[in-house]
Design a protein around this motif. Structure first.
Motif, short mmCIF file in Angstrom:
data_model
loop_
_atom_site.label_atom_id
_atom_site.label_comp_id
_atom_site.label_asym_id
_atom_site.label_seq_id
_atom_site.Cartn_x
_atom_site.Cartn_y
_atom_site.Cartn_z
N SER A 92 -14.77 1.32 2.67
CA SER A 92 -13.87 1.19 1.53
C SER A 92 -13.79 -0.26 1.09
O SER A 92 -14.16 -1.18 1.82
N ARG A 93 -13.31 -0.42 -0.12
CA ARG A 93 -12.97 -1.75 -0.65
C ARG A 93 -11.52 -1.67 -1.10
O ARG A 93 -11.15 -0.77 -1.86
N THR A 94 -10.72 -2.58 -0.60
CA THR A 94 -9.30 -2.60 -0.93
C THR A 94 -8.92 -3.96 -1.50
O THR A 94 -9.59 -4.97 -1.23
N LYS A 95 -7.84 -3.98 -2.24
CA LYS A 95 -7.38 -5.22 -2.86
C LYS A 95 -5.89 -5.37 -2.61
O LYS A 95 -5.11 -4.45 -2.89
N GLN A 96 -5.50 -6.51 -2.07
CA GLN A 96 -4.08 -6.80 -1.88
C GLN A 96 -3.56 -7.56 -3.09
O GLN A 96 -4.17 -8.52 -3.55
N ILE A 97 -2.41 -7.11 -3.59
CA ILE A 97 -1.80 -7.72 -4.78
C ILE A 97 -0.41 -8.20 -4.41
O ILE A 97 0.42 -7.43 -3.91
N MET A 98 -0.14 -9.47 -4.66
CA MET A 98 1.15 -10.06 -4.35
C MET A 98 2.04 -10.07 -5.59
O MET A 98 1.58 -10.28 -6.71
N SER A 99 3.32 -9.86 -5.37
CA SER A 99 4.33 -10.00 -6.41
C SER A 99 5.56 -10.62 -5.75
O SER A 99 6.30 -9.95 -5.04
N GLY A 100 5.73 -11.92 -5.97
CA GLY A 100 6.78 -12.62 -5.25
C GLY A 100 6.46 -12.64 -3.77
O GLY A 100 5.36 -13.01 -3.36
N ASN A 101 7.42 -12.18 -2.96
CA ASN A 101 7.17 -12.12 -1.52
C ASN A 101 6.81 -10.71 -1.07
O ASN A 101 6.88 -10.39 0.11
N CYS A 102 6.42 -9.87 -2.01
CA CYS A 102 6.03 -8.49 -1.70
C CYS A 102 4.54 -8.30 -1.95
O CYS A 102 3.95 -8.96 -2.79
N ARG A 103 3.97 -7.36 -1.22
CA ARG A 103 2.55 -7.07 -1.37
C ARG A 103 2.31 -5.57 -1.38
O ARG A 103 3.07 -4.80 -0.81
#
Length: 304
Positions: A92-103
């Motif tokens: 698989s290929r996954t992408k982590q996306i940050m928003s403030g201190n949340c992911r």
């Protein structure tokens, strides 16, 4: 014992002859000619070994993954006992996306074979389960979340961190083998050959600290240790870890395991980050089928 085995899922050539030796708290350390020269102009051998024993940069590098955007390629394969035939897999290929201190994590693509998942969509194999717990995010997670988990899985994660991030120190709460990983313990030092060499590792000039099990140990002595080898590469300029190699094994009439893992690091500005992790291992415990698996995790496209 299965708890300890879960932990393991996570985790130019050396000159042929040492040219000098040094001592550190009862440890005899072989030095190659390059390190001997460095020692003559101020390289502190004892200080370096103490840094190896107390290093925290490796731990921070994995924590840093929780602070940034990145993409990862995940390749997990469960094989037959001989390691030749794949019986279940995930790519698989996954992408982590940050928003403030949340992911949160997006699955960009995924392909599985065999019975990688059960009918409920859960993982059929411990290797996959622990891999997912360490590197996949379900839903939105804020902050680290490390102090909020409870139960056995949280204990596994904590013990795994000790094994990977503080190698050479005993792991509390793990029966039978918890103290057998403490290579810096005076009672275990005699089972290892220690050395410091100078090598180029993935383009970086490094000091390399090696602890390698001595050859021809008796069966009784072999039963006292878990690490076959532990090799750590330090950037000469920054003294940050740029790579680490592990090999662990243990065998009794009741259970056995044999695990090898390599880690390569990279940097994004001032952040040290893991770039590549490879694992190849097998374990066997009573009432469970032997599980043999390999995985590769690649992290890239880092962005703050």
């Amino acid at each position: 014992m299965r708890k300890f085995l879960l932990l393991l899922y996570l985790f130019p050539c050396i000159p042929a002859l040492a040219q000098d030796t040094a001592r550190y708290k009862g440890m005899t350390v072989n030095l190659d000619e390059h390190v001997v020269k460095a020692k003559r102009i101020g390289f502190d051998v004892n200080g370096f070994i103490k840094r190896v024993e107390e290093d925290t940069t490796f731990y921070r590098a994995f924590k840093n993954l929780r602070l940034i955007n990145f993409t990862s390629d995940n390749d997990i394969r469960v094989t037959d006992k001989k390691g030749g035939k794949t019986i279940a897999s995930l790519k698989s290929r996954t992408k982590q996306i940050m928003s403030g201190n949340c992911r949160k994590m997006e699955v960009l693509e995924e392909k599985t074979t065999g019975n990688f998942y059960n009918r409920k969509g859960d993982y059929n194999y411990y290797t996959a389960e622990l891999y997912a717990n360490l590197f996949f995010t379900k839903g939105t997670v804020c902050d680290d979340g490390g102090g909020t988990d409870k139960g056995s899985l949280a204990r596994h994660k904590s013990q795994l961190k000790q094994l990977i991030f503080n190698p050479g120190k005993p792991i509390s709460g793990v029966p039978v083998v918890g103290n057998k990983v403490a290579i810096f313990d005076r009672n275990l030092m005699r089972f290892y050959d220690f050395s410091i060499t100078s090598e180029n590792f993935t383009g970086t000039d490094c000091y390399v600290f090696s602890a390698v099990m001595r050859k021809n140990l008796s069966g009784i002595d072999r039963a006292e240790i878990v690490y076959d080898e532990l090799i750590t590469y330090f950037n000469k300029e920054t003294m940050e870890i740029v790579g680490r190699k592990y090999s662990l094994s243990y065998k009794t009439l009741v259970f056995d395991f044999n695990v090898r893992m390599n880690v390569q690091m990279t940097k994004l500005d001032d952040l040290l980050l893991p770039a590549l992790i490879t694992y190849d291992g097998t374990w066997n415990v009573p009432f469970k089928k032997r599980e043999t698996a390999v995985f590769t995790a690649k992290f890239f496209d880092f962005a703050k």
